[in-house]
Design a protein around this motif. Structure first.
Motif, PDB file in Angstrom:
ATOM      1  N   GLN A 123       0.807  -1.215   0.000  1.00 27.90           N
ATOM      2  CA  GLN A 123       0.000   0.000   0.000  1.00 27.90           C
ATOM      3  C   GLN A 123       0.845   1.273   0.000  1.00 27.90           C
ATOM      4  O   GLN A 123       0.379   2.337  -0.415  1.00 27.90           O
ATOM      5  N   VAL A 124       2.093   1.174   0.447  1.00 22.90           N
ATOM      6  CA  VAL A 124       2.964   2.353   0.451  1.00 22.90           C
ATOM      7  C   VAL A 124       3.188   2.848  -0.981  1.00 22.90           C
ATOM      8  O   VAL A 124       3.022   4.038  -1.277  1.00 22.90           O
ATOM      9  N   LEU A 125       3.538   1.928  -1.874  1.00 29.06           N
ATOM     10  CA  LEU A 125       3.722   2.315  -3.278  1.00 29.06           C
ATOM     11  C   LEU A 125       2.393   2.652  -3.932  1.00 29.06           C
ATOM     12  O   LEU A 125       2.308   3.599  -4.728  1.00 29.06           O
ATOM     13  N   GLU A 126       1.354   1.886  -3.625  1.00 24.72           N
ATOM     14  CA  GLU A 126       0.043   2.118  -4.236  1.00 24.72           C
ATOM     15  C   GLU A 126      -0.487   3.502  -3.891  1.00 24.72           C
ATOM     16  O   GLU A 126      -1.025   4.202  -4.761  1.00 24.72           O
ATOM     17  N   GLU A 152       3.948   7.725   3.025  1.00 25.40           N
ATOM     18  CA  GLU A 152       4.315   7.704   4.442  1.00 25.40           C
ATOM     19  C   GLU A 152       3.093   7.475   5.321  1.00 25.40           C
ATOM     20  O   GLU A 152       3.132   6.708   6.288  1.00 25.40           O
ATOM     21  N   ALA A 153       1.974   8.118   4.978  1.00 24.01           N
ATOM     22  CA  ALA A 153       0.740   7.934   5.741  1.00 24.01           C
ATOM     23  C   ALA A 153       0.243   6.496   5.654  1.00 24.01           C
ATOM     24  O   ALA A 153      -0.461   6.017   6.555  1.00 24.01           O
ATOM     25  N   ALA A 154       0.620   5.795   4.587  1.00 24.26           N
ATOM     26  CA  ALA A 154       0.226   4.393   4.412  1.00 24.26           C
ATOM     27  C   ALA A 154       1.179   3.432   5.119  1.00 24.26           C
ATOM     28  O   ALA A 154       1.011   2.218   5.015  1.00 24.26           O
ATOM     29  N   GLY A 155       2.180   3.940   5.798  1.00 26.08           N
ATOM     30  CA  GLY A 155       3.096   3.084   6.550  1.00 26.08           C
ATOM     31  C   GLY A 155       4.560   3.322   6.284  1.00 26.08           C
ATOM     32  O   GLY A 155       5.400   3.083   7.143  1.00 26.08           O
ATOM     33  N   PRO A 187      11.027  13.752   8.156  1.00 24.24           N
ATOM     34  CA  PRO A 187      11.813  14.195   7.000  1.00 24.24           C
ATOM     35  C   PRO A 187      10.991  14.667   5.809  1.00 24.24           C
ATOM     36  O   PRO A 187      11.408  15.602   5.115  1.00 24.24           O
ATOM     37  N   ILE A 188       9.851  14.040   5.528  1.00 20.95           N
ATOM     38  CA  ILE A 188       9.069  14.471   4.367  1.00 20.95           C
ATOM     39  C   ILE A 188       8.443  15.835   4.625  1.00 20.95           C
ATOM     40  O   ILE A 188       8.422  16.704   3.743  1.00 20.95           O
ATOM     41  N   LYS A 247       1.740  16.960   2.999  1.00 17.43           N
ATOM     42  CA  LYS A 247       0.613  16.392   3.712  1.00 17.43           C
ATOM     43  C   LYS A 247      -0.186  15.523   2.750  1.00 17.43           C
ATOM     44  O   LYS A 247      -0.439  15.924   1.622  1.00 17.43           O
ATOM     45  N   ALA A 248      -0.562  14.373   3.204  1.00 14.72           N
ATOM     46  CA  ALA A 248      -1.319  13.462   2.337  1.00 14.72           C
ATOM     47  C   ALA A 248      -2.676  14.048   2.063  1.00 14.72           C
ATOM     48  O   ALA A 248      -3.352  14.545   2.964  1.00 14.72           O
TER      49      ALA A 248
END
Length: 251
Positions: A123-126, A152-155, A187-188, A247-248
């Motif tokens: 899910q991180v890449l998705e 990042e929000a996905a893990g 960092p992001i 921010k996501a």
């Protein structure tokens, strides 16, 4: 220990790589870009020779899949490596070694390539890819940052956070933007802050620098200061209605 996105800006042709990891100074290790030609991101148990060699092959006209094959064929450590490549035609190819730490893998579509290892899950890449697709209206740097924030929000990296980087090349040998966060609890988000700072002067100032077509550039400081002030005012007015990078976005 890392995930990255490689993409080309459809508006300008600029090539960008954004990367994040629970690893020191990942922005200095992973991304390699040849303006107008392609990009290489080397990660997992990094082979630092992949970048220069991959770019040389791309400059020689090799396609993404051919470059990946050439890089890993001569490397007895290939099972521990991960690499993704984008070529001059916007094609993507990747290699994830069998000894890379789960979750590990790569995905690509016609807009971007993504690769990661030691992640919380696919899910991180998705989610990184989804956010990149759905934020086409954003300027290219912020689009890449919003995408990474979604990942990042996905893990993100399942070990945690430490560093991130963003490199964008236009038509020149020097980068349009090259910013890094080498060691930071967020960092992001910090990378997004630096991108905002770059818009205060750098993104306007760079248009006056020497280029391949104009090896002197503009040296009239009064003109530079006046035009930058006008550009900053216009950009601030436009930014007022845009979502914050780093921010996501809402699902």
């Amino acid at each position: 220990m890392t995930w990255s996105i490689v993409a080309r800006d459809p508006e300008t042709g600029a090539i960008g790589i954004a990367v994040a990891s629970r690893f020191f100074a990942v922005g200095a290790r992973v991304p390699f870009i040849a303006p107008g030609t392609g990009a290489v991101a080397t990660q997992a148990l990094i082979n630092p020779l992949y970048g220069p060699r991959g770019l040389a092959l791309l400059r020689g006209g090799a396609g993404a899949a051919e470059v990946v094959h050439a890089l890993v064929a001569d490397d007895s450590g290939r099972d521990h490596r991960q690499v993704q490549v984008m070529d001059a035609r916007g094609r993507f190819a990747a290699h994830t070694g069998t000894d890379c730490v789960d979750w590990c893998g790569a995905i690509a579509d016609d807009l971007c390539g993504l690769a990661g290892n030691m992640l919380a899950g696919p899910q991180v890449l998705e989610e990184t890819a989804r956010a990149f697709r759905e934020n086409a209206a954003l300027p290219f740097p912020r689009r890449l940052l919003v995408a990474m924030a979604a990942g990042e929000a996905a893990g993100g990296d399942k070990r945690g956070k430490q560093s991130a980087g963003l490199v964008i090349h236009g038509t020149e040998d020097w980068p349009d933007l090259d910013i890094r966060v080498d060691d930071h609890p967020e960092p992001i988000a910090e990378l997004a802050r630096l991108e905002r700072v770059s818009r205060e002067r750098w993104v306007h100032f760079k248009r006056y620098l020497a280029t391949g077509a104009d090896p002197v550039g503009i040296t009239d400081r009064a003109r530079i200061d006046s035009e930058i002030a006008a550009a900053v005012a216009a950009a601030q007015a436009q930014d007022a209605g845009e979502p914050a990078a780093g921010k996501a976005p809402a699902a």
